[in-house]
Design a protein around this motif. Structure first.
Motif, PDB file in Angstrom:
ATOM      1  N   GLY A   1       2.231  25.107   2.264  1.00 42.89           N
ATOM      2  CA  GLY A   1       2.803  24.093   1.521  1.00 42.89           C
ATOM      3  C   GLY A   1       3.632  23.205   2.510  1.00 42.89           C
ATOM      4  N   TRP A   2       4.934  22.903   1.810  1.00 44.63           N
ATOM      5  CA  TRP A   2       5.748  22.006   2.615  1.00 44.63           C
ATOM      6  C   TRP A   2       6.697  22.740   3.654  1.00 44.63           C
ATOM      7  CZ3 TRP A   2      10.936  22.916   2.259  1.00 44.63           C
ATOM      8  CH2 TRP A   2      11.454  23.840   0.999  1.00 44.63           C
ATOM      9  N   GLY A   3       6.185  24.202   3.869  1.00 47.41           N
ATOM     10  CA  GLY A   3       6.642  24.906   4.849  1.00 47.41           C
ATOM     11  C   GLY A   3       5.817  24.675   6.206  1.00 47.41           C
ATOM     12  N   ALA A   4       4.937  23.907   6.137  1.00 49.22           N
ATOM     13  CA  ALA A   4       3.982  23.558   7.397  1.00 49.22           C
ATOM     14  C   ALA A   4       3.597  22.251   7.174  1.00 49.22           C
ATOM     15  CB  ALA A   4       2.693  24.636   7.471  1.00 49.22           C
ATOM     16  N   THR A   5       3.182  21.703   8.503  1.00 49.07           N
ATOM     17  CA  THR A   5       2.782  20.246   8.431  1.00 49.07           C
ATOM     18  C   THR A   5       1.608  20.171   9.186  1.00 49.07           C
ATOM     19  OG1 THR A   5       5.019  19.332   8.427  1.00 49.07           O
ATOM     20  CG2 THR A   5       3.160  17.911   9.212  1.00 49.07           C
ATOM     21  N   LEU A   6       0.534  19.456   8.474  1.00 51.15           N
ATOM     22  CA  LEU A   6      -0.623  19.346   9.151  1.00 51.15           C
ATOM     23  C   LEU A   6      -0.787  17.915  10.044  1.00 51.15           C
ATOM     24  CD1 LEU A   6      -3.147  20.417   6.245  1.00 51.15           C
ATOM     25  CD2 LEU A   6      -2.205  21.605   8.049  1.00 51.15           C
ATOM     26  N   VAL A   7      -1.285  18.184  11.193  1.00 50.77           N
ATOM     27  CA  VAL A   7      -1.093  16.724  12.153  1.00 50.77           C
ATOM     28  C   VAL A   7      -2.497  16.289  12.646  1.00 50.77           C
ATOM     29  CG1 VAL A   7      -0.135  15.996  14.005  1.00 50.77           C
ATOM     30  CG2 VAL A   7       1.048  17.580  12.831  1.00 50.77           C
ATOM     31  N   VAL A   8      -2.878  15.269  12.552  1.00 52.35           N
ATOM     32  CA  VAL A   8      -4.132  14.856  13.074  1.00 52.35           C
ATOM     33  C   VAL A   8      -3.707  14.005  14.372  1.00 52.35           C
ATOM     34  CG1 VAL A   8      -6.235  13.413  12.991  1.00 52.35           C
ATOM     35  CG2 VAL A   8      -5.450  14.809  10.796  1.00 52.35           C
ATOM     36  N   LEU A   9      -4.395  14.305  15.397  1.00 49.90           N
ATOM     37  CA  LEU A   9      -3.993  13.689  16.809  1.00 49.90           C
ATOM     38  C   LEU A   9      -5.056  12.657  17.154  1.00 49.90           C
ATOM     39  CD1 LEU A   9      -2.713  16.615  18.914  1.00 49.90           C
ATOM     40  CD2 LEU A   9      -1.192  15.024  17.908  1.00 49.90           C
ATOM     41  N   ALA A  10      -5.061  11.650  17.705  1.00 52.18           N
ATOM     42  CA  ALA A  10      -5.858  10.667  18.336  1.00 52.18           C
ATOM     43  C   ALA A  10      -6.455  11.308  19.528  1.00 52.18           C
ATOM     44  CB  ALA A  10      -5.133   9.177  18.696  1.00 52.18           C
ATOM     45  N   PRO A  11      -8.062  11.134  19.684  1.00 48.70           N
ATOM     46  CA  PRO A  11      -8.557  11.627  20.877  1.00 48.70           C
ATOM     47  C   PRO A  11      -7.971  10.920  22.364  1.00 48.70           C
ATOM     48  CG  PRO A  11     -10.191  10.558  19.571  1.00 48.70           C
ATOM     49  CD  PRO A  11      -8.750  10.482  18.882  1.00 48.70           C
ATOM     50  N   ARG A  12      -8.077  11.526  23.342  1.00 47.84           N
ATOM     51  CA  ARG A  12      -7.444  11.010  24.593  1.00 47.84           C
ATOM     52  C   ARG A  12      -7.973   9.727  25.031  1.00 47.84           C
ATOM     53  NH1 ARG A  12      -6.497  14.829  29.088  1.00 47.84           N
ATOM     54  NH2 ARG A  12      -5.109  13.476  29.779  1.00 47.84           N
ATOM     55  N   GLU A  13      -9.259   9.628  24.584  1.00 50.34           N
ATOM     56  CA  GLU A  13     -10.187   8.344  24.798  1.00 50.34           C
ATOM     57  C   GLU A  13      -9.654   7.040  24.063  1.00 50.34           C
ATOM     58  OE1 GLU A  13     -11.794  11.935  25.148  1.00 50.34           O
ATOM     59  OE2 GLU A  13     -11.955  11.202  23.426  1.00 50.34           O
ATOM     60  N   ALA A  14      -8.844   7.389  23.030  1.00 50.88           N
ATOM     61  CA  ALA A  14      -8.514   6.536  22.162  1.00 50.88           C
ATOM     62  C   ALA A  14      -7.243   5.596  22.776  1.00 50.88           C
ATOM     63  CB  ALA A  14      -8.212   6.820  20.795  1.00 50.88           C
ATOM     64  N   GLU A  15      -6.635   5.926  23.565  1.00 54.51           N
ATOM     65  CA  GLU A  15      -5.605   5.165  24.200  1.00 54.51           C
ATOM     66  C   GLU A  15      -5.774   4.192  24.910  1.00 54.51           C
ATOM     67  OE1 GLU A  15      -3.367   8.522  26.450  1.00 54.51           O
ATOM     68  OE2 GLU A  15      -2.330   8.979  24.531  1.00 54.51           O
TER      69      GLU A  15
END
Length: 91
Positions: free
Chosen positions: A77-91
């Motif tokens: 729940g709000w005790g954890a955060t889900l993160v989506v990262l951009a692939p390295r190629e996207a930079e």
């Protein structure tokens, strides 16, 4: 002191001093991207929400974070955060 963390896509901040939390998150996310781990769960705990807010400020300032949100109840729940990262190629 140096810690070696397994890069599994899950980071539990309970083992770290509050003052180190943001730096640990930054380093962990950098290494996740290097290894192609683009979905990360950061466990910061519920408490009064101070560490959660610090983590989310850091996430919001990163250009390589595509999205972040509370984990579903079954994953903290709000005790954890889900993160989506951009692939390295996207930079």
């Amino acid at each position: 002191m140096t810690f070696v963390l397994p890069i599994t896509g899950e980071l539990d901040l309970h083992a770290f001093a509050p003052a180190d939390a943001v730096a640990v998150v930054e380093d962990y996310l950098d290494e996740c991207r290097r290894r192609g781990v683009l979905a990360v769960r950061i466990v910061h705990g519920r408490g009064q929400g101070v560490r959660r807010a610090e983590v989310r400020r850091a996430l919001a300032s990163r250009g390589d974070v595509l999205d972040f949100r509370d984990a579903p109840p079954s994953s903290g729940g709000w005790g954890a955060t889900l993160v989506v990262l951009a692939p390295r190629e996207a930079e």
